[in-house]
Motif scaffolding. Structure first.
Motif, short mmCIF file in Angstrom:
data_model
loop_
_atom_site.label_atom_id
_atom_site.label_comp_id
_atom_site.label_asym_id
_atom_site.label_seq_id
_atom_site.Cartn_x
_atom_site.Cartn_y
_atom_site.Cartn_z
N LEU A 1 10.03 15.71 -39.22
CA LEU A 1 9.63 15.28 -37.89
C LEU A 1 10.52 15.91 -36.82
N LYS A 2 11.81 15.95 -37.09
CA LYS A 2 12.74 16.57 -36.15
C LYS A 2 12.46 18.06 -36.00
N PHE A 3 12.18 18.71 -37.12
CA PHE A 3 11.89 20.14 -37.08
C PHE A 3 10.59 20.41 -36.30
N THR A 4 9.56 19.59 -36.55
CA THR A 4 8.30 19.74 -35.83
C THR A 4 8.49 19.55 -34.33
N LEU A 5 9.26 18.53 -33.98
CA LEU A 5 9.55 18.28 -32.56
C LEU A 5 10.28 19.46 -31.94
N PHE A 6 11.23 20.02 -32.67
CA PHE A 6 11.98 21.17 -32.17
C PHE A 6 11.07 22.36 -31.92
N ILE A 7 10.13 22.62 -32.86
CA ILE A 7 9.19 23.74 -32.70
C ILE A 7 8.29 23.52 -31.50
N VAL A 8 7.81 22.28 -31.31
CA VAL A 8 6.95 21.96 -30.17
C VAL A 8 7.69 22.19 -28.86
#
Length: 246
Positions: A5-12
Motif C-alpha cells: 500500500l505504501k509503495f502504491t501510494l508512493f507511485i501515485v
C-alpha cells in the motif's frame, strides 16, 4: 500488505508530481510525455504493438530457462569439484564485467541473426546470480549436520542430495528472483541485435520516429513482465521452501 500500500501510494504521488511538472513547465512531448499521454498511448497504440508482446514473452521464458540450467549446472560442478573453482569462478566474474551491448554484435557475427545469439545474451545477463547464490547456499549448510552425516557413513553424493541441495533452496530462489527480473532486460537487449518482432524492435522503431510516449509504453510492459516473473518465482518459493516461511 502495508508495504504494498505504501509503495502504491508512493507511485501515485510520483506520477501526479510528474504530470504536474510536465504541464507547469510546458515540457515538449518529444522530450518527456506526461503520464496521461503515456496511458493514452498504452491503450490507443495497442493494435500496433500487440503482436510484439508474445515474441518477447517467449524469448524471456526460453532465455531464463537456459540461464537457470546453465547457472545451476555451473554451481553444482564448482561445488562438487572444488579444484575447478580457482580457474572457472574468476572467468564467471570477468564475464559480468564485459558490457553485453559490446558482446552482442560479435554474437551476431558468429551465430547470425537467429535465436541462439539472443539466448546467449540473456544467459550472460542472468546466469551469474543463480550460480553465485546457489554456491553460497551449498557453503551455508549446517556444519554439525554435515559432520553427523559423515560420521554416519554418508557418501559425498548422499550429503549433497539430502543436505546441501535442499538446504540451498532459499539461496537459489534469491538468485532466481534477480535473474528473473534481469531476463526481461536481457531479452530487450537481444532484440535490439536484430529481430522482426518484439518490444525491443518496437522501442527502436518508436525512438526513431520520436514517439517517446510509445517508448514509455514499451518500458511499462517491461516492468509488468518483470513483476509477473518475480511474483511467479516468489509463489514457487513459498510452495517449495515451506519450512523457510514456517
Amino acid at each position: 500488505m502495508k508495504y504494498y500500500l505504501k509503495f502504491t501510494l508512493f507511485i501515485v504521488v510520483l506520477l501526479a508530481l510528474w504530470e504536474v511538472l510536465v504541464r507547469l513547465l510546458n515540457v515538449d512531448s518529444y522530450t518527456l510525455p506526461a503520464p496521461s499521454a503515456i496511458a493514452s498511448a498504452f491503450v490507443t497504440a495497442f493494435p500496433d504493438y500487440k503482436d510484439d508482446l508474445i515474441p518477447t514473452v517467449l524469448l524471456v521464458l526460453e532465455g531464463l530457462g537456459m540461464s537457470i540450467v546453465f547457472g545451476v549446472m555451473m554451481a553444482v560442478i564448482l561445488h562438487l569439484v572444488p579444484a575447478l573453482e580457482p580457474f572457472i569462478y574468476p572467468l564467471l566474474v570477468v564475464s559480468q564485467n564485459v558490457p553485453v551491448i559490446v558482446i552482442a554484435p560479435l554474437l551476431v557475427i558468429w551465430f547470425g541473426f537467429g535465436l541462439l545469439p539472443k539466448l546467449i545474451v540473456i544467459t550472460l545477463v542472468c546466469f551469474f546470480p543463480v550460480t553465485v547464490s546457489l554456491l553460497e547456499g551449498f557453503k551455508s549448510v549446517d556444519k554439525d549436520l554435515k559432520k553427523y552425516m559423515l560420521i554416519s557413513g554418508a557418501s559425498r553424493m548422499q550429503i549433497f542430495r539430502k543436505l546441501e541441495w535442499p538446504g540451498s533452496m532459499p539461496f537459489l530462489f534469491n538468485g532466481l528472483k534477480i535473474a528473473g527480473t534481469y531476463s526481461v532486460m536481457g531479452a530487450i537487449i537481444s532484440e535490439w541485435l536484430g529481430s522482426d518482432k518484439g518490444l525491443g524492435k518496437y522501442m527502436i522503431i518508436a525512438q526513431r520516429a520520436f514517439q517517446v510516449d510509445r517508448v514509455f509504453v514499451a518500458i511499462v510492459w517491461i516492468v509488468i513482465f518483470a513483476l509477473i516473473i518475480f511474483g511467479v518465482i516468489r509463489f514457487l518459493e513459498k510452495l517449495t521452501v515451506r519450512w523457510k516461511h514456517d
